[in-house]
Design an enzyme around this catalytic site. Structure first.
Site, PDB file in Angstrom:
ATOM      1  N   ASP A  13      39.558 -39.327  21.585  1.00 44.81           N
ATOM      2  CA  ASP A  13      39.123 -38.605  22.795  1.00 44.81           C
ATOM      3  C   ASP A  13      38.388 -39.519  23.771  1.00 44.81           C
ATOM      4  O   ASP A  13      37.557 -39.055  24.555  1.00 44.81           O
ATOM      5  CB  ASP A  13      38.226 -37.406  22.434  1.00 44.81           C
ATOM      6  CG  ASP A  13      38.893 -36.461  21.457  1.00 44.81           C
ATOM      7  OD1 ASP A  13      40.030 -36.050  21.726  1.00 44.81           O
ATOM      8  OD2 ASP A  13      38.281 -36.137  20.417  1.00 44.81           O
ATOM      9  N   LYS A  16      42.270 -42.279  26.458  1.00 46.61           N
ATOM     10  CA  LYS A  16      43.453 -43.142  26.382  1.00 46.61           C
ATOM     11  C   LYS A  16      44.514 -42.733  27.391  1.00 46.61           C
ATOM     12  O   LYS A  16      45.234 -43.566  27.934  1.00 46.61           O
ATOM     13  CB  LYS A  16      44.022 -43.109  24.955  1.00 46.61           C
ATOM     14  CG  LYS A  16      43.102 -43.727  23.909  1.00 46.61           C
ATOM     15  CD  LYS A  16      43.705 -43.682  22.525  1.00 46.61           C
ATOM     16  CE  LYS A  16      43.827 -42.283  21.966  1.00 46.61           C
ATOM     17  NZ  LYS A  16      42.523 -41.631  21.715  1.00 46.61           N
ATOM     18  N   ALA A  39      47.019 -34.957  18.310  1.00 43.52           N
ATOM     19  CA  ALA A  39      46.339 -35.779  19.313  1.00 43.52           C
ATOM     20  C   ALA A  39      46.451 -35.083  20.662  1.00 43.52           C
ATOM     21  O   ALA A  39      47.338 -34.265  20.880  1.00 43.52           O
ATOM     22  CB  ALA A  39      46.968 -37.162  19.381  1.00 43.52           C
ATOM     23  N   GLY A  40      45.566 -35.429  21.575  1.00 41.53           N
ATOM     24  CA  GLY A  40      45.630 -34.845  22.905  1.00 41.53           C
ATOM     25  C   GLY A  40      45.171 -35.831  23.956  1.00 41.53           C
ATOM     26  O   GLY A  40      44.146 -36.488  23.798  1.00 41.53           O
ATOM     27  N   HIS A  41      45.954 -35.962  25.026  1.00 40.65           N
ATOM     28  CA  HIS A  41      45.590 -36.830  26.144  1.00 40.65           C
ATOM     29  C   HIS A  41      45.560 -35.992  27.411  1.00 40.65           C
ATOM     30  O   HIS A  41      46.478 -35.225  27.678  1.00 40.65           O
ATOM     31  CB  HIS A  41      46.616 -37.955  26.322  1.00 40.65           C
ATOM     32  CG  HIS A  41      46.666 -38.909  25.179  1.00 40.65           C
ATOM     33  ND1 HIS A  41      47.758 -39.697  24.905  1.00 40.65           N
ATOM     34  CD2 HIS A  41      45.746 -39.220  24.243  1.00 40.65           C
ATOM     35  CE1 HIS A  41      47.504 -40.448  23.839  1.00 40.65           C
ATOM     36  NE2 HIS A  41      46.292 -40.168  23.428  1.00 40.65           N
ATOM     37  N   THR A  42      44.495 -36.135  28.189  1.00 44.56           N
ATOM     38  CA  THR A  42      44.433 -35.472  29.485  1.00 44.56           C
ATOM     39  C   THR A  42      44.625 -36.510  30.577  1.00 44.56           C
ATOM     40  O   THR A  42      43.952 -37.536  30.595  1.00 44.56           O
ATOM     41  CB  THR A  42      43.072 -34.775  29.688  1.00 44.56           C
ATOM     42  OG1 THR A  42      42.900 -33.781  28.665  1.00 44.56           O
ATOM     43  CG2 THR A  42      43.011 -34.088  31.038  1.00 44.56           C
ATOM     44  N   GLN A 223      45.036 -41.490  17.975  1.00 42.55           N
ATOM     45  CA  GLN A 223      43.643 -41.212  17.636  1.00 42.55           C
ATOM     46  C   GLN A 223      42.816 -42.494  17.714  1.00 42.55           C
ATOM     47  O   GLN A 223      43.326 -43.528  18.126  1.00 42.55           O
ATOM     48  CB  GLN A 223      43.545 -40.598  16.232  1.00 42.55           C
ATOM     49  CG  GLN A 223      43.987 -39.155  16.131  1.00 42.55           C
ATOM     50  CD  GLN A 223      45.452 -38.998  15.768  1.00 42.55           C
ATOM     51  OE1 GLN A 223      46.130 -39.957  15.408  1.00 42.55           O
ATOM     52  NE2 GLN A 223      45.958 -37.783  15.871  1.00 42.55           N
ATOM     53  N   THR A 238      42.383 -39.228  10.045  1.00 49.15           N
ATOM     54  CA  THR A 238      43.744 -38.733  10.199  1.00 49.15           C
ATOM     55  C   THR A 238      44.601 -39.334   9.087  1.00 49.15           C
ATOM     56  O   THR A 238      44.098 -40.062   8.226  1.00 49.15           O
ATOM     57  CB  THR A 238      44.283 -39.072  11.607  1.00 49.15           C
ATOM     58  OG1 THR A 238      45.467 -38.316  11.848  1.00 49.15           O
ATOM     59  CG2 THR A 238      44.538 -40.554  11.778  1.00 49.15           C
ATOM     60  N   VAL A 298      41.400 -31.524  23.661  1.00 52.27           N
ATOM     61  CA  VAL A 298      42.619 -31.157  24.391  1.00 52.27           C
ATOM     62  C   VAL A 298      43.560 -30.366  23.498  1.00 52.27           C
ATOM     63  O   VAL A 298      44.169 -29.387  23.920  1.00 52.27           O
ATOM     64  CB  VAL A 298      43.329 -32.420  24.920  1.00 52.27           C
ATOM     65  CG1 VAL A 298      44.634 -32.064  25.617  1.00 52.27           C
ATOM     66  CG2 VAL A 298      42.412 -33.184  25.858  1.00 52.27           C
ATOM     67  N   GLY A 301      40.889 -27.460  21.169  1.00 50.44           N
ATOM     68  CA  GLY A 301      40.053 -26.504  21.892  1.00 50.44           C
ATOM     69  C   GLY A 301      38.638 -26.429  21.344  1.00 50.44           C
ATOM     70  O   GLY A 301      37.831 -25.628  21.801  1.00 50.44           O
ATOM     71  N   ASP A 303      34.752 -27.682  20.659  1.00 47.66           N
ATOM     72  CA  ASP A 303      33.728 -28.508  21.302  1.00 47.66           C
ATOM     73  C   ASP A 303      33.588 -29.809  20.537  1.00 47.66           C
ATOM     74  O   ASP A 303      33.585 -29.831  19.300  1.00 47.66           O
ATOM     75  CB  ASP A 303      32.380 -27.780  21.301  1.00 47.66           C
ATOM     76  CG  ASP A 303      32.306 -26.692  22.357  1.00 47.66           C
ATOM     77  OD1 ASP A 303      33.133 -26.714  23.282  1.00 47.66           O
ATOM     78  OD2 ASP A 303      31.427 -25.818  22.251  1.00 47.66           O
ATOM     79  N   GLY A 412      35.980 -46.478  33.988  1.00 53.51           N
ATOM     80  CA  GLY A 412      36.271 -45.172  34.561  1.00 53.51           C
ATOM     81  C   GLY A 412      35.011 -44.574  35.160  1.00 53.51           C
ATOM     82  O   GLY A 412      33.991 -44.459  34.489  1.00 53.51           O
TER      83      GLY A 412
END
Length: 428
Positions: A13, A16, A39-42, A223, A238, A298, A301, A303, A412
């Protein structure tokens, strides 16, 4: 031109997706090499936000070919759903390539994942329940199903029946669950075959040829380093290798062809799921980081747990990945603190320790040793160069760079595609 690995240097998180997207316009291929839809990328493009779970971030860059490598485990229903969602938003997904050697997540993998985690109770790992671990377990046990098996019904049937011979015994006798019908699974999986067939390819051959031709290939980890099954905070990890070595095994590209390894660091630290986290905050500062940083998973959901920057972890990531550069994300979130603590070492049984302990027990009992750095109150989201940053923000970045053991080449300063300060090019 280079072949690069881009990976998380903490617990995931880290941003990436933003980093991959930043490079996307200059990259010919973006390759996911491990993990699955856990995995999740925004990625934020203009006023549009895209949440990617299985697809490589490069799918949002028109000139880029996105690739799902052999090291990824693929839920075909999730893949098709994600492709459909992007198509509806006008994103061209036709260039996607999917390794025929990638393993498939089936409904029985998700069932086993959920009932096992529930059975563990207080000892649960904190999995996403999406069947990732059981699919990798089948791969190692040599009873897995690969993408290519969808095109030979006889082989597919044999493999599903062999896998369920054992799993149904466990489900019925240990978990008191109904046995799963093999024929039903086969029919469901065959239903995906023609839909994904246009994407299936020998990705190992394609990627090696591309590198030999001088094209830019970016390998994207799913990850973070501390979630690596071998090098992470086991067992709270993982089921694959997001560290740099996983890029080679997960794509079939040898290590001598990789030029750079970029680690993504948040300006603070977060973690999702169970497991030790030395700098975790349980006070108003932790809540402020969570709120300002929008720290919600992502994919899950959930926190995210939040804490101050941990230089011990950053040094460890540099070592086990052979990092050449860092991309520091979310520096803007720290705006407003008078002083910012940074963990420079741990105290374990009364002793100062400056490297990550190999012992799980020691790490579990590690207490952070903080150094206080002066904060800043100025808005940094419009900064375009390093010198545009307030002096204290510059000092913070330089301190993190020195502590972490590799140069920070990009920063960033906001969620947008253009809210990044590039200090050194990753493609030089």
């Amino acid at each position: 031109m280079p072949a690069l690995v881009l990976l998380g240097a903490q617990w995931g998180d880290e941003g990436k997706g933003k980093a991959t997207d930043l490079l996307g316009g200059s990259v010919d291929y973006v390759v996911r090499y491990q993990g699955g839809n856990n995995a999740g990328h925004t990625v934020v493009v203009g006023d549009q936000k895209y949440a990617l779970h299985l697809l490589p971030s490069g799918i949002l860059s028109p000139g880029c070919t996105p690739v799902i490598g052999n090291g990824v485990v693929v839920d075909p229903a999730v893949l098709l759903s994600e492709l459909s969602g992007l198509n509806e938003r006008g994103v061209d997904t036709s260039k996607l390539l999917l390794s025929g050697n990638a393993h498939l997540i089936t409904p029985y993998h998700t069932t086993v994942d959920k009932v096992t985690e529930r059975f563990l109770g207080k000892r649960k790992i904190g999995t996403t329940g999406r069947g990732i671990g059981p699919t990798y377990a089948d791969k190692i046990n040599r009873v897995g199903i690969r993408v290519q098996d969808l095109y030979d019904e006889s082989i597919l049937t044999q493999k599903v029946e062999a896998a369920l011979d054992f799993k149904n015994q466990i489900l019925a006798k240990l978990y008191n669950r109904r046995a799963i019908d093999a024929a039903q699974i086969v029919d469901e999986m065959l239903g995906y075959a023609e839909q994904i067939k246009p994407f299936v390819a020998d990705t190992t051959l394609i990627l090696n040829n591309a590198i030999d031709e001088g094209k830019v290939v970016l390998f994207e980890g799913g990850q973070g380093t501390l979630l690596d099954v071998d090098h992470g905070t086991y067992p709270f990890v993982t089921s694959s290798n997001p560290t740099a070595g996983g890029a080679c095994t997960g794509t079939g590209v040898g290590p001598t062809k990789i030029n750079r390894v970029i680690g993504i660091l948040k300006a603070y630290t977060t973690r999702v799921g169970a497991g030790p986290f030395p700098t975790e905050l349980f006070d108003k500062d932790g809540e402020a980081l969570r709120t300002i940083g929008g720290e919600r998973g992502v994919t899950t959901g959930r926190d995210r747990r939040c804490g101050w920057f941990d230089a011990v972890i950053a040094r460890y990531a540099t070592r086990v990945n052979g990092l050449t550069d860092f991309f520091l994300t979310k520096l803007d979130v720290l705006t407003g603190w008078e002083q910012i603590p940074v963990c420079v070492a741990y105290e374990i049984d009364g002793k100062r320790v400056e490297e990550l302990p190999y012992s799980q027990s020691d790490f579990h009992h590690a207490k952070p040793v903080y150094e206080m750095l002066p904060g800043w109150s100025e808005d940094i989201s419009k900064a375009k160069t390093f010198s545009d940053l307030p002096k204290n923000a510059q000092a913070y970045v330089k301190a993190l760079e020195e502590m972490s053991g590799a140069p920070i080449s990009a920063i960033g300063v906001g969620p947008g595609r253009d809210e990044t300060i590039e200090i050194n090019s990753f493609l030089s």
